[in-house]
Structures are given as structure tokens and as C-alpha cells.
Design a protein around this motif. Structure first.
Motif: not given
Length: 391
Positions: A245, A23-24, A194, A18-20, A248-249
Motif C-alpha cells: 500500500i 492499490t487494492i 499504509t 484514498h486507495f485506488d 502505491h501511495q
């Protein structure tokens, strides 16, 4: 129990990262900055990880395999040395031992935890043994007190393959905040990802400096005065793209962990209820250890009761896939692989690992799953078990 509507439902993979949007956006900012390799974001990520692990030095790497290999190098392990480990793991665990010229010594696993059986470790120690490399399958740690006591008694290093255990703990302390050398993976399916990457938690500044050398060609200095290399290193640095990444994770990890735990609780309840309703309470479907304190619930795995079924695991996985449910195998026993057979290892030397490796099945578990997915997966699995149950 009808499954006729299942093929029209969306496919559930066994895991999904899951990358919100934040993060992008952060990745895009790094790309626009022009500094995309190891730089300020990597330094920030390593600092954040150090704080997470109580101030211990942390260095990041391109992947979790490099992290384990460099841990062995930092510990000074090489040709002629033996490292005790488990046969139930991703093969990287033992491959890195071979890659530094040492010999993996496999100790069978505990049938309940599926981790290395610490009660059998002492019998495997020889004058050549230099380290123990336990693996925390699905994020469940071994008994750290017992592990450390063995290592202290026999003067061994402990290199924890905690690839799956980011966020797990032992007696209220985070895995990585205690112990010796602790290796984590940030690969795409991990609790903190990551995309690719890993980190090594070290004991002091000297070990951290040595790890830095090993990750970048053994380089000791560079600049106006030239450069020098004093150890044989590789190219295993983590980029700023990966590091941002990870930053943010790390912020989202508490929410990820809470969701995984909630889904795991639903699995236990749903599976037990469905097995009872289907008249399969006698069937020996082995669930994971029901531990909601130490485990990060990286995966939810069952061991199939193949002796009670008229079908093998492959067929069960195929039928689940046809119903829109992805599964995995984590892991077959390493000693059964051709490479290890050629090296003289025997699959039957670790019989519990052989049975678990032949029967284990990973069910979907990731934060983006819906509550109703658990019921759908459980329903499908139990229907198949009921269909193939021996009389």
C-alpha cells in the motif's frame, strides 16, 4: 445565511484515506502470494523510502508509536534521562518517552506556528537532558537551522516527531533527508498511509541494524546455526500487505500534495471573505501559518476566538456535525491529561499550549474533497460564529 439544505448533503469527514484500484489489486496480489508478513515488498518499500530521503537508511515499523520509541532506544535514552518536547501533540509523543523510563520536559509552544517554541528550549535544558523531540504539527516543521544549532551547542540528540510531515521540507530539502533521527507515521489519516505503520530515518548502517533488532524481539541471527538475542526488542515489524500500500501511495504523493495545497489556499480565501461579509473581521479567528513551501498541509486547523463567543468548542463541533461536517481536536495539551497530572505536570505551566489546546479545531482536509466542500464548510463555520458572537 440559511443552512436548511445542509442536512441533506453528504457528510464530510475531517479526513478520509484514498486507495485506488491499483492499490487494492496490489494488496490482493500480495495476499494470493502467500507471503503476507515482512518480506520482499517491505524491502522494496524501505529501498524506495531511502531513495526518497536521499539515500539515508530507513526502517519501517508496525506504527508510528513504535517508530518513536525505537528512535529513543537507538539514541540510548532511558531511565534518568530527560527529553524536551511539546505539550501540543498526540499523547504518543510523550508516552514513548515515559515508556523507556525517561522524563518528558514540556516547553510551551509558539502561538503562531503552534510548534515548540525553540526560543524557550535553552532554559529547559539541564544536565539530565539527552534529546529534543520536536513535533511538526499539521506538517509545518520548526526552524531546522535553529533546532540543530541548539542540539549541537548542548550535545543533544534530535528525534523529530515528523508523524504528520511526510512530504514537508525545510529550505528546499525534504524533512527526513536532513537531521538526526526522523520518525514518520503512516496511519490511516496521514498524507501517505499504509493503514497502520511508520518509518524511521537513521544515520548509518549500525543504527539501522540496531533498529531492526528492536523491532523483532532483539533477534540478531536465525537459520541453520540457530538464533541469538542481545537486546530487549518487541514485535513491531511492518507487513508486506502494508508495505505494498505504501509503495502505491508514494507514487501518488505528488498529486495528493498538490490537491491538499490547492484546498488549503481555498480555505484561506473563503474564510477571510466569509468573515468579512458576516461583519466578523474583528473576531480573532486564528488561521494556520500561510506557508506553501515547507508545509504538506496534513491538516487545516483554526484556533477559535472563544473569548469572543457565547459558546464552547464542543457546541460548535456538534452544530457542524448536524450540518454534515466532521471536525477534530488536534490536540488538547498533554499536561492536562489525568496521567500527566498524577505525574506532577501543571497545565498552567505552558499557558499558550493550554489556550490553543482548548480552542483548536481541525477542519476537513483530504485529497478527495470537492472544491465546493470548502465553501460549504466555511459557510457553516462562519454562520455559527456569527450566531454566537458576543455583542
Amino acid at each position: 445565511m440559511s443552512t436548511s439544505s445542509a442536512p441533506f448533503l453528504p457528510f464530510i469527514p475531517f479526513t478520509r484515506p484514498h486507495f485506488d484500484q491499483a492499490t487494492i489489486d496490489a494488496v490482493a496480489e500480495v495476499l494470493r502470494s502467500g507471503w503476507v508478513t515482512s518480506g520482499p515488498k517491505l524491502a522494496e518499500f524501505e529501498t524506495a523510502l531511502s531513495e526518497y530521503f536521499g539515500g539515508r537508511p530507513v526502517r519501517c515499523f508496525a506504527n508510528g508509536t513504535a517508530t518513536m520509541k525505537i528512535a529513543l532506544q537507538v539514541a540510548g535514552i532511558g531511565p534518568g534521562d530527560e527529553v524536551i518536547t511539546t505539550p501540543i501533540s498526540w499523547v504518543a509523543t510523550s508516552n514513548v518517552i515515559l515508556s523507556v523510563g525517561a522524563t518528558p520536559v514540556f516547553v510551551d509552544v509558539d502561538p503562531v506556528t503552534r510548534n515548540i517554541d525553540l526560543n524557550k528550549v535553552a532554559a529547559a535544558i539541564t544536565p539530565k537532558t539527552r534529546a529534543i523531540m520536536p513535533v511538526y504539527l499539521s506538517g509545518l516543521p520548526v526552524n531546522m537551522d535553529q533546532l540543530c544549532a541548539i542540539a549541537k551547542t548542548h550535545e543533544l540528540r534530535v528525534i523529530e516527531d515528523a508523524a504528520q510531515a511526510f512530504g514537508s521540507q525545510w529550505q528546499g530539502k525534504r524533512i527526513g533527508s536532513i537531521g538526526d533521527l526522523v520518525s514518520f507515521s503512516f496511519q490511516a489519516n496521514k498524507n501517505l498511509s499504509t493503514v497502520e505503520g511508520g518509518c524511521l530515518v537513521l544515520n548509518n548502517a549500525d543504527e539501522a541494524k540496531l533498529a531492526e533488532k528492536f523491532r523483532l524481539q532483539g533477534l540478531t541471527r536465525q537459520g541453520m546455526d540457530g538464533m541469538d538475542v542481545d537486546v530487549l526488542g518487541g514485535k513491531d515489524n511492518l507487513t508486506d500487505v502494508n508495505a505494498v500500500i505504501g509503495l502505491h501511495q508514494l507514487k501518488q504523493l505528488p498529486a495528493f500534495q498538490a490537491r491538499r495545497s490547492a484546498l488549503a489556499k481555498q480555505y484561506f480565501s473563503a474564510i477571510r471573505s466569509a468573515m468579512h461579509s458576516a461583519g466578523l473581521s474583528h473576531m480573532q479567528l486564528e488561521l494556520p501559518v500561510e506557508n506553501f513551501i515547507n508545509t504538506n498541509w496534513h491538516m487545516f486547523q483554526v484556533v477559535l476566538p472563544l473569548a469572543q463567543l457565547k459558546v464552547d468548542r464542543a457546541q460548535i463541533m456538534t452544530e457542524l456535525k448536524e450540518l454534515g461536517i466532521g471536525t477534530g481536536v488536534h490536540y488538547p495539551a498533554i499536561t492536562g491529561f489525568t496521567l500527566y497530572q498524577k505525574l506532577g505536570y501543571k497545565l498552567d505551566a505552558t499557558p499558550i499550549a493550554e489556550r490553543i489546546g482548548r480552542s483548536i479545531l481541525t477542519l476537513p482536509l483530504f485529497p478527495g474533497m470537492a472544491d465546493e466542500d470548502i465553501g460549504r464548510i466555511t459557510h457553516a463555520l462562519v454562520t455559527i460564529l456569527q450566531k454566537y458572537a458576543k455583542p
